[in-house]
Write a protein that holds these residues in place. Structure first.
Motif, mmCIF file in Angstrom:
data_model
loop_
_atom_site.group_PDB
_atom_site.id
_atom_site.type_symbol
_atom_site.label_atom_id
_atom_site.label_comp_id
_atom_site.label_asym_id
_atom_site.label_seq_id
_atom_site.Cartn_x
_atom_site.Cartn_y
_atom_site.Cartn_z
ATOM 1 N N PRO A 198 0.826 -1.214 0.000
ATOM 2 C CA PRO A 198 0.000 0.000 0.000
ATOM 3 C C PRO A 198 0.859 1.263 0.000
ATOM 4 C CG PRO A 198 0.033 -0.978 2.183
ATOM 5 C CD PRO A 198 0.750 -1.937 1.281
ATOM 6 N N ASN A 199 0.208 2.405 -0.090
ATOM 7 C CA ASN A 199 0.916 3.679 -0.137
ATOM 8 C C ASN A 199 1.602 3.990 1.194
ATOM 9 O OD1 ASN A 199 0.117 4.185 -2.785
ATOM 10 N ND2 ASN A 199 -1.771 5.203 -2.138
ATOM 11 N N GLY A 200 2.676 4.748 1.105
ATOM 12 C CA GLY A 200 3.418 5.191 2.274
ATOM 13 C C GLY A 200 4.693 5.861 1.819
ATOM 14 N N PRO A 244 -1.319 -0.196 10.746
ATOM 15 C CA PRO A 244 -0.821 -1.493 10.268
ATOM 16 C C PRO A 244 -1.483 -2.687 10.935
ATOM 17 C CG PRO A 244 1.002 0.030 10.525
ATOM 18 C CD PRO A 244 -0.215 0.720 11.112
ATOM 19 N N GLY A 245 -1.784 -3.683 10.102
ATOM 20 C CA GLY A 245 -2.410 -4.902 10.590
ATOM 21 C C GLY A 245 -3.904 -4.816 10.746
ATOM 22 N N VAL A 246 -4.468 -3.611 10.533
ATOM 23 C CA VAL A 246 -5.911 -3.406 10.696
ATOM 24 C C VAL A 246 -6.520 -2.855 9.410
ATOM 25 C CG1 VAL A 246 -7.682 -2.158 11.990
ATOM 26 C CG2 VAL A 246 -5.671 -3.040 13.184
ATOM 27 N N SER A 247 -5.982 -1.749 8.917
ATOM 28 C CA SER A 247 -6.463 -1.183 7.660
ATOM 29 C C SER A 247 -5.319 -0.900 6.687
ATOM 30 C CB SER A 247 -7.239 0.112 7.920
ATOM 31 O OG SER A 247 -6.422 1.072 8.562
ATOM 32 N N HIS A 248 -4.125 -1.358 7.045
ATOM 33 C CA HIS A 248 -2.934 -1.143 6.237
ATOM 34 C C HIS A 248 -2.071 -2.385 6.419
ATOM 35 C CE1 HIS A 248 -0.163 1.867 4.301
ATOM 36 N NE2 HIS A 248 0.743 0.993 4.734
#
Length: 337
Positions: free
Chosen positions: A31-33, A95-99
């Motif tokens: 994903p984006n980052g 992270p780990g939830v929606s990313h």
């Protein structure tokens, strides 16, 4: 960066069934980052287990890579905060939830989710501490900031063989507090708790025993409570004048019933502990302490299990069943099956 790399991916099928498996991802799947890093270690938390089941209630969008904690080295960055080669930690936030999170050899994250790895910690030690240890540190900090000192009396730690509880016992003992550890596994884990630094070990039933009347005996100068539930009301009755209860969990339930009497007659405090969106200033301060004078050495020496990719499903299942003891880290650099 490798052309393909392993990740533990959770997907939701058209029929609603949730399935998790090790897959090979590519850089463009991330994903984006503004920071891309090579993950060296992640850890196993209750929330990670929930992310792999249909009614877990924590995942906002599928597919997802679980792993709310990760530690590694920056490979690419367009952020002004971090540069390639920097060693970093991520706990909490998305992270780990929606990313995509830490159960992947590579991760791309937002720089505002990252903390520099303190000099006193390795990546493995940081993940052995992880969200659980950081939550424990937040809980201890709540007691310290409220003026609870070792001279005031005993500190009760509930769920003491779990991740938060075991880390809290080790930190408190290192700081000179007299710790009473409560656990549902007293017969099996008493020696471990003593090795972590607990002065007294009591059963869950003893800790949860109802106090007679609106107020009970003043037993505890403070409580670190990652369990919650109805028994929290009984603990509030037993806090010494000016004491503090730091509550961070709900494995015992979400509801409890109390009165205002412990608060207005004994001046106690009930502090809620949130590790997910904790402000960065406090986050960085506590991680520095965890790498220094608050480093939970005994917990890091005694209660850490290291696993590889193929052991993830069984380990996540065990934590959901309440069978986990201490902390478990995932070595994401090991070859995948």
């Amino acid at each position: 960066m490798e052309n393909t790399f392993p990740a533990y991916v959770v997907r939701k099928e058209q029929d609603g069934e949730v399935k998790a498996a090790i897959e090979q991802l590519r850089k463009e799947d991330l994903p984006n980052g503004d920071v891309t890093l090579q993950v060296q270690y992640s850890s196993v938390n209750y929330k990670d287990g929930l992310a792999t089941i249909e009614k877990g209630g924590v995942v906002r969008e599928y597919p997802i890579v679980p792993g709310i904690d990760l530690a590694g080295t920056v490979e690419e960055s367009v952020s002004g905060r971090f540069a390639p080669g920097d060693r970093v930690i991520s706990t909490g936030y998305e992270p780990g939830v929606s990313h995509f999170g830490g159960y992947s050899r590579y991760a791309r994250l937002r720089s505002e989710w990252l903390v520099p790895l303190p000099p006193g910690l390795s990546e493995k030690e940081a993940m052995a501490i992880g969200t659980a240890g950081f939550t424990a540190a937040l809980s201890v900090d709540a007691l310290v900031q409220a003026g609870v000192t070792p001279e005031m009396g005993k500190i009760l730690v509930t769920g003491a063989t779990g991740g938060v509880g075991s880390m809290a016992v080790a930190i408190l003992a290192k700081l000179g507090y007299e710790v009473t550890a409560s656990t549902g596994k007293k017969d099996k884990q008493e020696q471990l708790l003593r090795d972590l630094g607990a002065s007294h070990i009591i059963s869950r039933e003893e800790a949860d025993m109802p106090a007679k009347g609106a107020l009970g005996k003043q037993l505890w100068a403070g409580v670190v409570d990652p369990v919650g539930g109805s028994a929290l009301a009984e603990r509030l009755k037993q806090i010494q004048y000016g004491g503090v209860v730091a509550v961070s969990g709900l494995t015992g339930g979400t509801a409890f019933e109390s009165t205002v009497l412990p608060f207005i007659l004994r001046g106690i405090q009930l502090r809620g502990i949130d590790s997910v969106y904790c402000p960065m200033e406090r986050r960085e301060r506590l991680w520095k302490l965890l790498g220094g004078e608050w480093k939970p050495d005994r917990a890091l020496e005694l209660g850490i299990q290291e696993i590889t990719w193929d052991q993830l499903p069984q380990t996540l299942g065990a934590i959901l069943q309440g069978e986990a003891v201490g902390r478990t880290v995932v070595n994401t650099m090991e070859a995948s099956i």
